[in-house]
Design a protein around this motif. Sequence first.
Motif, mmCIF file in Angstrom:
data_model
loop_
_atom_site.group_PDB
_atom_site.id
_atom_site.type_symbol
_atom_site.label_atom_id
_atom_site.label_comp_id
_atom_site.label_asym_id
_atom_site.label_seq_id
_atom_site.Cartn_x
_atom_site.Cartn_y
_atom_site.Cartn_z
ATOM 1 N N SER A 40 -2.838 3.128 -4.253
ATOM 2 C CA SER A 40 -3.246 4.262 -3.438
ATOM 3 C C SER A 40 -4.497 3.943 -2.620
ATOM 4 O O SER A 40 -4.612 4.345 -1.451
ATOM 5 C CB SER A 40 -3.493 5.478 -4.333
ATOM 6 O OG SER A 40 -3.939 6.585 -3.586
ATOM 7 N N ASN A 41 -5.439 3.227 -3.209
ATOM 8 C CA ASN A 41 -6.643 2.854 -2.468
ATOM 9 C C ASN A 41 -6.307 1.928 -1.298
ATOM 10 O O ASN A 41 -6.880 2.054 -0.205
ATOM 11 C CB ASN A 41 -7.642 2.171 -3.402
ATOM 12 C CG ASN A 41 -8.263 3.136 -4.395
ATOM 13 O OD1 ASN A 41 -8.190 4.352 -4.226
ATOM 14 N ND2 ASN A 41 -8.858 2.607 -5.437
ATOM 15 N N ALA A 42 -5.383 0.996 -1.533
ATOM 16 C CA ALA A 42 -4.939 0.134 -0.439
ATOM 17 C C ALA A 42 -4.278 0.957 0.666
ATOM 18 O O ALA A 42 -4.462 0.680 1.862
ATOM 19 C CB ALA A 42 -3.973 -0.926 -0.964
ATOM 20 N N GLY A 43 -3.532 1.989 0.285
ATOM 21 C CA GLY A 43 -2.932 2.872 1.273
ATOM 22 C C GLY A 43 -3.970 3.642 2.074
ATOM 23 O O GLY A 43 -3.803 3.867 3.282
ATOM 24 N N PRO A 89 0.828 -1.216 0.000
ATOM 25 C CA PRO A 89 0.000 0.000 0.000
ATOM 26 C C PRO A 89 0.858 1.261 0.000
ATOM 27 O O PRO A 89 1.945 1.287 0.587
ATOM 28 C CB PRO A 89 -0.810 -0.120 1.304
ATOM 29 C CG PRO A 89 -0.748 -1.563 1.678
ATOM 30 C CD PRO A 89 0.565 -2.074 1.168
ATOM 31 N N ALA A 90 0.394 2.273 -0.680
ATOM 32 C CA ALA A 90 1.090 3.561 -0.655
ATOM 33 C C ALA A 90 1.017 4.148 0.754
ATOM 34 O O ALA A 90 -0.010 4.041 1.430
ATOM 35 C CB ALA A 90 0.454 4.513 -1.666
ATOM 36 N N LYS A 150 -11.195 -7.455 3.912
ATOM 37 C CA LYS A 150 -11.936 -7.314 2.667
ATOM 38 C C LYS A 150 -11.370 -6.211 1.770
ATOM 39 O O LYS A 150 -10.863 -6.489 0.680
ATOM 40 C CB LYS A 150 -13.407 -7.025 2.984
ATOM 41 C CG LYS A 150 -14.080 -8.107 3.807
ATOM 42 C CD LYS A 150 -14.203 -9.415 3.035
ATOM 43 C CE LYS A 150 -15.140 -9.263 1.855
ATOM 44 N NZ LYS A 150 -15.332 -10.540 1.137
ATOM 45 N N ASP A 151 -11.445 -4.981 2.226
ATOM 46 C CA ASP A 151 -11.142 -3.844 1.350
ATOM 47 C C ASP A 151 -9.661 -3.772 0.982
ATOM 48 O O ASP A 151 -9.310 -3.725 -0.205
ATOM 49 C CB ASP A 151 -11.578 -2.539 2.026
ATOM 50 C CG ASP A 151 -13.072 -2.490 2.282
ATOM 51 O OD1 ASP A 151 -13.770 -1.809 1.534
ATOM 52 O OD2 ASP A 151 -13.536 -3.139 3.236
ATOM 53 N N LYS A 152 -8.798 -3.745 1.983
ATOM 54 C CA LYS A 152 -7.372 -3.587 1.688
ATOM 55 C C LYS A 152 -6.831 -4.773 0.904
ATOM 56 O O LYS A 152 -6.099 -4.593 -0.087
ATOM 57 C CB LYS A 152 -6.584 -3.413 2.993
ATOM 58 C CG LYS A 152 -5.119 -3.047 2.757
ATOM 59 C CD LYS A 152 -4.388 -2.795 4.052
ATOM 60 C CE LYS A 152 -4.045 -4.094 4.746
ATOM 61 N NZ LYS A 152 -3.149 -3.896 5.914
ATOM 62 N N GLU A 153 -7.180 -5.968 1.295
ATOM 63 C CA GLU A 153 -6.686 -7.158 0.591
ATOM 64 C C GLU A 153 -7.213 -7.218 -0.835
ATOM 65 O O GLU A 153 -6.511 -7.677 -1.744
ATOM 66 C CB GLU A 153 -7.089 -8.425 1.355
ATOM 67 C CG GLU A 153 -6.318 -8.640 2.636
ATOM 68 C CD GLU A 153 -4.831 -8.801 2.369
ATOM 69 O OE1 GLU A 153 -4.472 -9.426 1.347
ATOM 70 O OE2 GLU A 153 -4.031 -8.287 3.164
#
Length: 411
Positions: A344-347, A227-228, A266-269
């Motif tokens: 960026s979304n993962a960050g 992640p960023a 869920k979201d980050k992965e």
Amino acid sequence: MATLNSSVACSSSNQRGIVKAAINIPRRVTNISLPGLRTGGLVEEMELHRSAEKQLSPVKISTIKRNEDNGPDPVVTAKLYAILEAVADRVEMHKNIGDQRANWNSLLLISINSLTLAAATMAGIAAISGRAPAVAMKLSSTSLYVAATGILSIMNKIQPSQLAEEQRNAVRLFKQLQNQIQTIISIGNPTVVDVKEMMEKVLTLDKAYPLPLMGAMLEKFPEKVEPAVWWPEQRRKQSKGNTGYNGWNGKLEEEMREIVKVIRIKDKEDYLRLGTKALNLNKVLAVAGPVLTGLAAVGSALVGTPSHGSWAVVLGVVGGALASVVNTLEHGWQVGMVFEMYRSNAGFFKLMEESIESNLREEERERRENGEVFEMKVGLQLGRSLSQLRDLAAAAAVKGEDNEEFASKLF
């Protein structure tokens, strides 16, 4: 005669009374006024001197009032305004450079495809032309293919679409930081801790989204998608002096723990998984484009030789056509930009995760951010109302990892 003597005695006695009164009045003034001025004169003169200085010096009076009222420190406020000006300048810098790099992507893609298709056309013409025209066509085609290969290799290395997305993210985050500083100044009474925190955020953003290309550019093809990160390390917050209710209770803490689990699982992965797919696709396309133009250059150079026959023509023409298709897929569809968007979304979800966990780790609730305000922030960041946020936490507590619902409704 007796009457005359008595009147004279009365007048003389009256005169003596008048003289005595005239003598007594100055004696009283001397006894009261003059000694009083001399015994207390030094202290009174000092007090009068100080009061005169206060009346003649409005700067000193205002300074004393600020200290008594515990108002904002003008030096701290000036530092925050200096940081605010630097942030506003960075917003413009990243915006201009982002527009420039987006133009790079379009112009380079058009130029490379034009070179490649022109080279493929010349290779085909050379195959059906006479001996003298064929040599010129072959040399021109080979030269164009070599030029296209070199430019494409540089383009695939720097990934202009990904660079443009980095600058767009930087603009958004610097504007967000700009609003935070303005809010601190508007609320009033900023502290040295606020200045230090804003400075760290600016420098961390500079490192996360660098402006120069040479030596500071982010790795475009990392071994593993991470992640960023554009925020400084979460530190323990200072106590705000509020020993009363801070909006936190056991129910809210449990709700935040469940939301963190959903965000992490869920979201980050999910965005890391999508980012890995985009990265792998971009790697394949970045290698395939220069390879195809290089092979097409070799084929065009061998057109017309008896030993290779039609294979050289096929390689010179078809290789160029396929290279144009690959370049269009990679840079026309901006696969690098898609990868950066997923990263960026993962960050973003990692930042939310760290922010919630840093509050939960703090045992002293008065050091935490206000619970009611924090819950509202989390709901807004996830695109949910407070009731929807609580329903999500309740569903996650019941279903656990079997919960299929994502935390965010925004993206």
